[in-house]
Design an enzyme around this catalytic site. Structure first.
Site, PDB file in Angstrom:
ATOM      1  N   THR A 120       0.814  -1.215   0.000  1.00  0.00           N
ATOM      2  CA  THR A 120       0.000   0.000   0.000  1.00  0.00           C
ATOM      3  C   THR A 120       0.846   1.263   0.000  1.00  0.00           C
ATOM      4  O   THR A 120       0.643   2.173  -0.812  1.00  0.00           O
ATOM      5  CB  THR A 120      -0.935  -0.001   1.228  1.00  0.00           C
ATOM      6  OG1 THR A 120      -1.750  -1.169   1.193  1.00  0.00           O
ATOM      7  CG2 THR A 120      -1.829   1.228   1.220  1.00  0.00           C
ATOM      8  N   VAL A 121       1.823   1.330   0.923  1.00  0.00           N
ATOM      9  CA  VAL A 121       2.655   2.525   1.026  1.00  0.00           C
ATOM     10  C   VAL A 121       3.676   2.574  -0.109  1.00  0.00           C
ATOM     11  O   VAL A 121       3.862   3.608  -0.754  1.00  0.00           O
ATOM     12  CB  VAL A 121       3.360   2.585   2.394  1.00  0.00           C
ATOM     13  CG1 VAL A 121       4.312   3.789   2.459  1.00  0.00           C
ATOM     14  CG2 VAL A 121       2.342   2.663   3.521  1.00  0.00           C
TER      15      VAL A 121
ATOM     16  N   ALA B 170      12.303  -4.360  -4.298  1.00  0.00           N
ATOM     17  CA  ALA B 170      12.272  -5.716  -3.739  1.00  0.00           C
ATOM     18  C   ALA B 170      10.853  -6.054  -3.295  1.00  0.00           C
ATOM     19  O   ALA B 170      10.225  -5.278  -2.574  1.00  0.00           O
ATOM     20  CB  ALA B 170      13.232  -5.830  -2.560  1.00  0.00           C
TER      21      ALA B 170
ATOM     22  N   LYS C  30       8.065   1.361  12.378  1.00  0.00           N
ATOM     23  CA  LYS C  30       7.976   1.728  13.794  1.00  0.00           C
ATOM     24  C   LYS C  30       8.329   0.577  14.727  1.00  0.00           C
ATOM     25  O   LYS C  30       8.933   0.776  15.775  1.00  0.00           O
ATOM     26  CB  LYS C  30       6.582   2.253  14.119  1.00  0.00           C
ATOM     27  CG  LYS C  30       5.464   1.281  13.809  1.00  0.00           C
ATOM     28  CD  LYS C  30       4.112   1.889  14.047  1.00  0.00           C
ATOM     29  CE  LYS C  30       3.002   0.981  13.533  1.00  0.00           C
ATOM     30  NZ  LYS C  30       2.945   0.932  12.054  1.00  0.00           N
TER      31      LYS C  30
ATOM     32  N   GLU D 186      10.474   9.706   9.517  1.00  0.00           N
ATOM     33  CA  GLU D 186       9.314  10.550   9.804  1.00  0.00           C
ATOM     34  C   GLU D 186       8.005   9.780   9.694  1.00  0.00           C
ATOM     35  O   GLU D 186       7.059  10.000  10.461  1.00  0.00           O
ATOM     36  CB  GLU D 186       9.290  11.744   8.855  1.00  0.00           C
ATOM     37  CG  GLU D 186       8.177  12.742   9.123  1.00  0.00           C
ATOM     38  CD  GLU D 186       8.349  13.474  10.446  1.00  0.00           C
ATOM     39  OE1 GLU D 186       7.415  13.432  11.274  1.00  0.00           O
ATOM     40  OE2 GLU D 186       9.421  14.070  10.655  1.00  0.00           O
TER      41      GLU D 186
ATOM     42  N   ILE E 280       1.772  13.626   9.361  1.00  0.00           N
ATOM     43  CA  ILE E 280       1.949  14.753  10.282  1.00  0.00           C
ATOM     44  C   ILE E 280       3.432  15.015  10.488  1.00  0.00           C
ATOM     45  O   ILE E 280       4.172  14.130  10.919  1.00  0.00           O
ATOM     46  CB  ILE E 280       1.287  14.468  11.639  1.00  0.00           C
ATOM     47  CG1 ILE E 280      -0.199  14.154  11.458  1.00  0.00           C
ATOM     48  CG2 ILE E 280       1.456  15.656  12.579  1.00  0.00           C
ATOM     49  CD1 ILE E 280      -0.883  13.676  12.726  1.00  0.00           C
TER      50      ILE E 280
ATOM     51  N   GLU F  13      -7.631  -3.756  10.814  1.00  0.00           N
ATOM     52  CA  GLU F  13      -7.141  -4.948  10.131  1.00  0.00           C
ATOM     53  C   GLU F  13      -8.024  -6.145  10.491  1.00  0.00           C
ATOM     54  O   GLU F  13      -8.795  -6.109  11.458  1.00  0.00           O
ATOM     55  CB  GLU F  13      -5.697  -5.231  10.570  1.00  0.00           C
ATOM     56  CG  GLU F  13      -4.720  -4.106  10.293  1.00  0.00           C
ATOM     57  CD  GLU F  13      -4.377  -3.964   8.829  1.00  0.00           C
ATOM     58  OE1 GLU F  13      -4.660  -4.910   8.056  1.00  0.00           O
ATOM     59  OE2 GLU F  13      -3.844  -2.909   8.443  1.00  0.00           O
TER      60      GLU F  13
ATOM     61  N   LYS G 226       5.108   3.635  18.868  1.00  0.00           N
ATOM     62  CA  LYS G 226       5.215   5.046  18.514  1.00  0.00           C
ATOM     63  C   LYS G 226       5.576   5.894  19.728  1.00  0.00           C
ATOM     64  O   LYS G 226       6.345   6.865  19.618  1.00  0.00           O
ATOM     65  CB  LYS G 226       3.893   5.512  17.897  1.00  0.00           C
ATOM     66  CG  LYS G 226       3.582   4.831  16.571  1.00  0.00           C
ATOM     67  CD  LYS G 226       2.164   5.113  16.108  1.00  0.00           C
ATOM     68  CE  LYS G 226       1.863   4.424  14.782  1.00  0.00           C
ATOM     69  NZ  LYS G 226       0.449   4.586  14.372  1.00  0.00           N
TER      70      LYS G 226
ATOM     71  N   GLY H 262      -2.662   5.412   6.385  1.00  0.00           N
ATOM     72  CA  GLY H 262      -3.114   5.369   4.998  1.00  0.00           C
ATOM     73  C   GLY H 262      -1.939   5.448   4.053  1.00  0.00           C
ATOM     74  O   GLY H 262      -0.897   6.027   4.373  1.00  0.00           O
TER      75      GLY H 262
END
Length: 437
Positions: free
Chosen positions: A17-18, A47, A110, A134, A141, A195, A210, A312
């Site tokens: 997704t990312v 990869a 994370k 980040e 954010i 999920e 986090k 997201g």
């Protein structure tokens, strides 16, 4: 647009997704990115776990895909490694290899940073490489860079945040509709916020990771996920939500990191994640839906609020891209990002020493002397009562008590002693209260 400079070469580890959004943004914003950096960005390898998987109409040459992530990391023609796979291994091996070889790393991982960020920072120092992350906390954010750079001349004393969109959506839904946890979770799942296995979110593991990253940056001390007290929000009921409303509060799953003296007066750090009631006047109370927000308190800057979409593909990819730009600029100029700042080496304060308030709901026998007996338990544990509210009679008698601030160990002992009282039929709920006097 041609810059005349050779391209900064990127290797992407993961194209889910990312990762897919990173590829799209690199393509769609190529001209602007070249202008901002001073040289073009070129993806030289991606990869993935499976080569044959359908990936839509990604604007990338299929020949760039490989299942050999470590081989891609070791290639001499790669300048920046972008990792969006997640998990501890093999990501740790890949990133350590890259950093020691002097390659810049951009990661959204994370879990790895919270468990063993120290090894990544050590590898970055050894290789003279950049480590950017980040996107690991609060999605798009801009939060970590202000903590690492903008507030570096200040003293941060406390960080309080809503850093998990799934749990915030669930609690916001419960507050708005009066639904129970199960119904709100089902809605979150149907809408794609939760999920199939929501354990990491609802039990606080995601927020704890986090919180460790935030505390490490804010207090210049290495903090791991194991240092974070964690309590999930599956026990929050519709009755708790209603009780919070009666107090002019709402319930949020909070990460709270605080710097201050321990029981001996030594400067230390307390980091915890748990559901808590906060007054509607608190800046975090109005953060609804799946949004994230972090409230930072610093001695000189005062209170600061960071708010936006915390998850997201596109928001997270935006944060990744910001790090890629920074890393690429550094490669071209021959400079490095600020290195890890962990000089303080502050000890971690146990949850028992954290000062908080409790909201306790008791099912009690409706007879003379009940309140005196209950009050005696609080006095024995050196906990002061702020308010008492009784509702119902006979078998439906309920006593709701809110305390003043006290060490969590004293409050916990009070609850256990109340549980042993014959006049207490059951303890319906225990919630911490934050953000009030």
């Amino acid at each position: 647009m041609s810059s005349g400079k050779p391209a900064v070469r990127l290797a992407l580890l993961g194209c889910g997704t990312v990762g897919s959004e990173v590829v799209r943004l690199l393509h769609d914003q190529a001209e602007d990115l070249t202008a901002r950096i001073g040289a073009p960005l070129e993806v030289v390898g991606v990869a993935v776990r499976r080569l044959g998987r359908e990936r839509g109409n990604l604007p990338i040459d299929p020949a760039l895909f490989t299942t050999d992530a470590l081989g891609l990391v070791k290639r001499d023609d790669v300048d920046v490694i972008i990792e969006v796979v997640g998990g501890i291994e093999p990501a740790r091996t890949w990133l350590t290899e890259a950093l020691r070889a002097g390659k810049s790393v951009v990661t959204a991982n994370k879990a790895l940073l919270a468990e063993d960020g120290a090894s990544l920072h050590d590898a970055a120092a050894e290789g003279g490489a950049d480590l950017y992350y980040e996107a690991s906390v609060a999605g798009a954010i801009p939060l970590l860079r202000p903590l690492r750079e903008s507030l570096h001349g200040d003293r941060v004393t406390r960080v309080t945040g809503i850093v998990n969109g799934t749990t915030n959506f669930i609690l916001s839904s419960m507050d708005a509709t009066g639904a129970g946890f199960g119904e709100a979770l089902e809605e979150a799942t149907e809408l794609g916020y939760a999920e199939a296995d929501p354990t990491a979110d609802v039990e606080g593991f995601d927020a704890a990771a986090k919180a460790a990253i935030l505390a490490s940056l804010a207090f210049h001390t290495r903090v791991t996920a194991a240092d974070v007290f964690r309590e999930g929000m599956t026990g929050v009921t519709a009755a708790d939500i209603a009780s919070a409303k009666e107090m002019g509060c709402t319930i949020k799953l909070l990460c709270i990191a605080q710097r201050g003296p321990d029981s001996t007066g030594q400067e230390s750090v307390s980091v915890r994640v748990h559901p808590a009631m906060i007054p509607l006047s608190h800046p975090l109370a109005g953060v609804g839906d799946a949004f994230n927000a972090v409230f930072v308190e610093a001695e000189a800057a005062g209170p600061l609020m960071f708010y936006g979409r915390g998850a997201g593909g596109t928001p997270t990819a935006s944060a990744v891209l910001g790090d890629i730009v920074a890393a690429a600029r550094n490669r071209l100029s021959g400079t490095r990002a600020p290195s890890e700042s962990a000089y303080a080496h502050l000890p971690i304060r146990p949850i028992g020493e954290a000062v908080t308030r409790y909201h306790i709901s008791l099912d009690v026998a409706d007879k003379q002397g009940v309140l005196a007996s209950v009050a005696g338990v609080f006095a024995d544990n050196e906990v002061s009562i702020a308010t008492v509210r009784q509702s119902g009679r006979d078998e439906d008698a309920t006593l709701v008590i809110v305390t003043h601030g006290a060490p969590d160990a004293n409050l916990h002992a009070t609850v256990e002693d109340l549980r042993a009282l014959p006049i207490v039929r059951s303890i319906a709920s225990v919630l911490r209260v934050e953000g009030g006097s």
